[in-house]
Design a protein around this motif. Structure first.
Motif, mmCIF file in Angstrom:
data_model
loop_
_atom_site.group_PDB
_atom_site.id
_atom_site.type_symbol
_atom_site.label_atom_id
_atom_site.label_comp_id
_atom_site.label_asym_id
_atom_site.label_seq_id
_atom_site.Cartn_x
_atom_site.Cartn_y
_atom_site.Cartn_z
ATOM 1 N N LEU A 146 -5.270 6.076 -0.007
ATOM 2 C CA LEU A 146 -4.592 4.934 -0.239
ATOM 3 C C LEU A 146 -4.057 4.245 -1.460
ATOM 4 O O LEU A 146 -5.788 3.854 -1.793
ATOM 5 N N TYR A 147 -3.424 3.588 -1.862
ATOM 6 C CA TYR A 147 -3.144 3.246 -3.185
ATOM 7 C C TYR A 147 -2.849 1.783 -2.418
ATOM 8 O O TYR A 147 -2.146 1.510 -2.321
ATOM 9 N N GLY A 148 -3.981 -0.105 -2.346
ATOM 10 C CA GLY A 148 -3.748 -0.652 -2.348
ATOM 11 C C GLY A 148 -3.104 -1.544 -4.228
ATOM 12 O O GLY A 148 -3.546 -1.124 -4.834
ATOM 13 N N PRO A 149 -3.212 -2.825 -3.860
ATOM 14 C CA PRO A 149 -2.455 -3.576 -5.417
ATOM 15 C C PRO A 149 -3.687 -3.357 -6.285
ATOM 16 O O PRO A 149 -3.283 -3.117 -6.843
ATOM 17 N N THR A 150 -5.264 -4.065 -5.933
ATOM 18 C CA THR A 150 -6.180 -3.513 -6.164
ATOM 19 C C THR A 150 -7.577 -2.803 -5.878
ATOM 20 O O THR A 150 -8.859 -2.870 -6.061
ATOM 21 N N TYR A 151 -7.003 -1.978 -4.919
ATOM 22 C CA TYR A 151 -8.188 -0.797 -4.509
ATOM 23 C C TYR A 151 -7.317 0.387 -4.497
ATOM 24 O O TYR A 151 -6.163 0.464 -4.008
ATOM 25 N N TRP A 152 -8.651 0.942 -4.082
ATOM 26 C CA TRP A 152 -7.940 2.590 -3.659
ATOM 27 C C TRP A 152 -9.032 2.830 -2.175
ATOM 28 O O TRP A 152 -10.730 2.536 -2.322
ATOM 29 N N HIS A 153 -8.738 3.428 -1.843
ATOM 30 C CA HIS A 153 -9.272 5.004 -0.845
ATOM 31 C C HIS A 153 -9.325 5.952 -0.643
ATOM 32 O O HIS A 153 -7.803 6.298 -0.606
ATOM 33 N N HIS A 154 -10.216 6.945 -0.388
ATOM 34 C CA HIS A 154 -9.772 7.917 -0.006
ATOM 35 C C HIS A 154 -10.728 8.332 1.210
ATOM 36 O O HIS A 154 -10.969 7.570 1.759
ATOM 37 N N GLY A 155 -9.699 9.573 1.589
ATOM 38 C CA GLY A 155 -9.606 10.641 3.114
ATOM 39 C C GLY A 155 -9.203 11.683 2.735
ATOM 40 O O GLY A 155 -8.933 12.141 1.827
ATOM 41 N N GLU A 163 0.400 -1.383 0.004
ATOM 42 C CA GLU A 163 -0.204 -0.068 0.191
ATOM 43 C C GLU A 163 0.744 1.188 -0.163
ATOM 44 O O GLU A 163 1.993 1.415 0.718
ATOM 45 N N THR A 164 0.255 2.322 -0.633
ATOM 46 C CA THR A 164 0.723 3.638 -0.643
ATOM 47 C C THR A 164 -0.295 4.710 -0.575
ATOM 48 O O THR A 164 -0.986 4.306 -0.782
ATOM 49 N N TYR A 165 0.438 5.346 0.169
ATOM 50 C CA TYR A 165 -0.674 7.047 0.507
ATOM 51 C C TYR A 165 0.017 8.019 -0.326
ATOM 52 O O TYR A 165 1.310 8.619 -0.729
ATOM 53 N N GLU A 166 -1.073 9.202 -0.823
ATOM 54 C CA GLU A 166 -0.944 9.813 -1.594
ATOM 55 C C GLU A 166 -1.598 11.362 -1.325
ATOM 56 O O GLU A 166 -2.533 10.815 -1.107
ATOM 57 N N ALA A 167 -1.284 12.916 -1.662
ATOM 58 C CA ALA A 167 -1.675 13.628 -0.894
ATOM 59 C C ALA A 167 -2.483 13.802 -1.791
ATOM 60 O O ALA A 167 -1.617 14.359 -3.101
ATOM 61 N N GLY A 168 -3.760 14.876 -1.538
ATOM 62 C CA GLY A 168 -3.928 15.095 -3.308
ATOM 63 C C GLY A 168 -3.895 16.562 -3.187
ATOM 64 O O GLY A 168 -3.162 17.404 -3.028
ATOM 65 N N ASP A 169 -5.735 16.974 -3.215
ATOM 66 C CA ASP A 169 -5.588 18.579 -3.022
ATOM 67 C C ASP A 169 -5.538 19.003 -2.194
ATOM 68 O O ASP A 169 -5.906 18.129 -0.368
ATOM 69 N N VAL A 170 -5.136 19.760 -1.930
ATOM 70 C CA VAL A 170 -4.382 20.897 -0.071
ATOM 71 C C VAL A 170 -5.085 22.300 0.216
ATOM 72 O O VAL A 170 -4.691 23.246 -0.951
ATOM 73 N N VAL A 171 -5.973 22.435 0.922
ATOM 74 C CA VAL A 171 -6.747 23.434 1.389
ATOM 75 C C VAL A 171 -6.154 24.184 2.356
ATOM 76 O O VAL A 171 -6.296 23.411 3.658
ATOM 77 N N HIS A 180 -13.943 8.856 8.755
ATOM 78 C CA HIS A 180 -14.237 7.740 8.994
ATOM 79 C C HIS A 180 -15.022 7.025 7.985
ATOM 80 O O HIS A 180 -16.266 5.941 8.676
ATOM 81 N N GLU A 181 -15.301 7.326 7.041
ATOM 82 C CA GLU A 181 -16.516 7.061 5.788
ATOM 83 C C GLU A 181 -16.046 6.618 4.636
ATOM 84 O O GLU A 181 -15.536 7.607 4.493
ATOM 85 N N PRO A 182 -16.448 5.856 3.571
ATOM 86 C CA PRO A 182 -16.635 6.190 2.636
ATOM 87 C C PRO A 182 -17.563 7.001 2.187
ATOM 88 O O PRO A 182 -17.563 7.736 2.222
ATOM 89 N N LEU A 183 -16.036 7.560 0.730
ATOM 90 C CA LEU A 183 -16.193 8.650 -0.097
ATOM 91 C C LEU A 183 -16.518 8.275 -0.547
ATOM 92 O O LEU A 183 -16.419 9.458 -1.953
ATOM 93 N N GLY A 184 -16.153 7.157 -1.839
ATOM 94 C CA GLY A 184 -16.877 6.954 -2.970
ATOM 95 C C GLY A 184 -15.361 7.423 -4.005
ATOM 96 O O GLY A 184 -14.298 7.507 -3.252
ATOM 97 N N SER A 185 -15.374 7.687 -5.068
ATOM 98 C CA SER A 185 -14.076 8.084 -6.082
ATOM 99 C C SER A 185 -13.792 9.201 -6.723
ATOM 100 O O SER A 185 -14.532 10.356 -6.544
ATOM 101 N N VAL A 186 -13.110 10.228 -5.019
ATOM 102 C CA VAL A 186 -13.106 11.227 -4.785
ATOM 103 C C VAL A 186 -12.672 12.645 -6.481
ATOM 104 O O VAL A 186 -11.152 12.332 -6.536
ATOM 105 N N GLU A 187 -13.236 13.571 -7.337
ATOM 106 C CA GLU A 187 -12.775 14.113 -8.071
ATOM 107 C C GLU A 187 -12.716 15.273 -7.540
ATOM 108 O O GLU A 187 -11.564 16.439 -8.760
ATOM 109 N N ALA A 188 -12.881 16.001 -6.823
ATOM 110 C CA ALA A 188 -12.310 17.430 -6.262
ATOM 111 C C ALA A 188 -12.619 18.033 -4.915
ATOM 112 O O ALA A 188 -13.708 16.703 -5.030
ATOM 113 N N MET A 189 -11.714 18.985 -3.991
ATOM 114 C CA MET A 189 -12.091 18.422 -3.290
ATOM 115 C C MET A 189 -12.292 20.481 -2.549
ATOM 116 O O MET A 189 -11.289 21.030 -3.337
#
Length: 159
Positions: free
Chosen positions: A81-90, A55-63, A108-117
């Protein structure tokens, strides 16, 4: 030359004395580059605490914004969070504590596929996509907007 050094010394001493009676100002808000580095340090900490080498983590939008109207800016980070066959936003909020920014809460809840913040009127708004009934896992098509307000150290959904 000695007279210039003496004048400079007197000038510096005067400035120090004047500054000693002036009110102490709070640290300035970070600029965009500093906020990005702080967000990336936060995400690196999640990475090292994760324990799964796949698993790897990546920072996306920062406000940078004052979420609670206390006069101090918080840093809001959209991370993935990127896994081998999955991803998760927070989404995490980093608040100033002394001279540092520290984690103060996150979703701490599912966010779906986040496209913008974005953040408007102290509300964190996420543009997301969710899977429809016939969508493959890779390609959600149902658009949703999720909104969160920062209260008492946590992000609370706004209906």
């Amino acid at each position: 030359m000695d007279i210039m050094i003496l004048r400079l010394s007197v000038l510096l001493a005067s400035a120090c004395i004047a500054g000693a009676s002036a009110p102490v100002a709070l640290a300035a808000s970070p600029d965009a580059g500093q906020a990005r580095r702080i967000a990336e340090q936060y995400v690196a900490g999640k990475q090292s605490a994760g324990g799964n080498p796949q698993e790897t983590y990546e920072a996306g939008d920062v406000v940078i914004t004052d979420l609670d109207n206390d006069g101090q800016d918080e840093i809001v980070v959209l991370w993935t969070l990127y896994g081998p066959t999955y991803w998760h936003h927070g989404v995490a909020v980093l608040a100033q504590q002394g001279t540092r920014y520290v984690p103060a809460g996150e979703t701490h809840e599912p966010l779906g596929s986040v496209e913008a913040m974005t953040v408007r009127d102290r509300v964190v708004e996420l543009k997301t996509k969710w899977p429809g009934p016939n969508d493959p896992h890779c390609c959600p098509t149902i658009e949703k907007t999720l909104r969160y307000r920062w209260t008492a150290g946590k992000l609370t959904p706004v209906k």
